[in-house]
Design a protein around this motif. Structure first.
Motif, PDB file in Angstrom:
ATOM      1  N   GLY A  32      -0.489  -6.623  -1.397  1.00 37.38           N
ATOM      2  CA  GLY A  32      -1.506  -6.277  -2.384  1.00 37.38           C
ATOM      3  C   GLY A  32      -1.459  -4.823  -2.806  1.00 37.38           C
ATOM      4  N   GLN A  33      -0.676  -4.029  -2.100  1.00 37.72           N
ATOM      5  CA  GLN A  33      -0.624  -2.593  -2.359  1.00 37.72           C
ATOM      6  C   GLN A  33       0.586  -2.171  -3.180  1.00 37.72           C
ATOM      7  N   TYR A  34       1.429  -3.125  -3.549  1.00 40.54           N
ATOM      8  CA  TYR A  34       2.595  -2.772  -4.357  1.00 40.54           C
ATOM      9  C   TYR A  34       2.965  -3.910  -5.295  1.00 40.54           C
ATOM     10  N   LEU A  35       3.718  -3.530  -6.326  1.00 44.35           N
ATOM     11  CA  LEU A  35       4.229  -4.491  -7.290  1.00 44.35           C
ATOM     12  C   LEU A  35       5.639  -4.057  -7.663  1.00 44.35           C
ATOM     13  N   ILE A  36       6.590  -4.979  -7.566  1.00 48.22           N
ATOM     14  CA  ILE A  36       7.957  -4.724  -8.005  1.00 48.22           C
ATOM     15  C   ILE A  36       8.177  -5.515  -9.289  1.00 48.22           C
TER      16      ILE A  36
END
Length: 144
Positions: A32-36
């Motif tokens: 939930g803390q990153y998006l690639i």
């Protein structure tokens, strides 16, 4: 601090691996803390088989940019762009959107672009079947 990493590099150089490793290191794998954001994601069919259709590239780049901007608007702390980004114009919209929404932007060149022996390695190991001739052309066109 909210961060965007814009990855740049030839097919097969390890951008996707780098993106996942970076996310794991910076946010300890908390999804939930990153998006690639990778345009390649749109070329997978329902069976998770990769099928590249060149004519869909502009549409999929736009979808990837929209996903990226939505992630920024959601305030995701770490957003990573996992594309080749050979020319600077290819990632200027990502950079501008991130800056406008208060993110620190870092451009990262993954691998060696001009090394001919590594281009051969990248051609062998890229998962999308990009030929050496294409990789060499991309290296020649790479903007610093």
């Amino acid at each position: 601090m909210k961060q965007v990493f814009i990855l740049r590099g030839l097919p097969g150089c390890g951008k996707s691996y780098y993106a996942q490793t970076l996310a794991d290191d910076l946010v300890a794998g908390d999804e939930g803390q990153y998006l690639i954001c990778a345009t390649d994601d749109y070329f997978y069919n329902d069976d998770r088989e990769y099928y590249f259709e060149k004519f869909k590239l502009p549409e999929y780049h736009n979808l990837n940019l929209a996903r990226f901007i939505n992630g920024l608007k959601e305030g995701i702390p770490l957003v990573i762009v996992d594309n080749t980004n050979i020319k600077k114009w290819e990632f200027v919209a990502y950079s501008a959107a991130a800056t406008a929404l208060g993110y620190q932007v870092k451009e990262v060149i993954v691998g060696e672009v001009k090394d001919k022996s590594l281009q051969h390695l990248y051609a062998k190991r890229n998962t999308h079947g990009v030929a050496l001739k294409t990789i060499s052309k991309m290296a020649y066109l790479f903007e610093w």
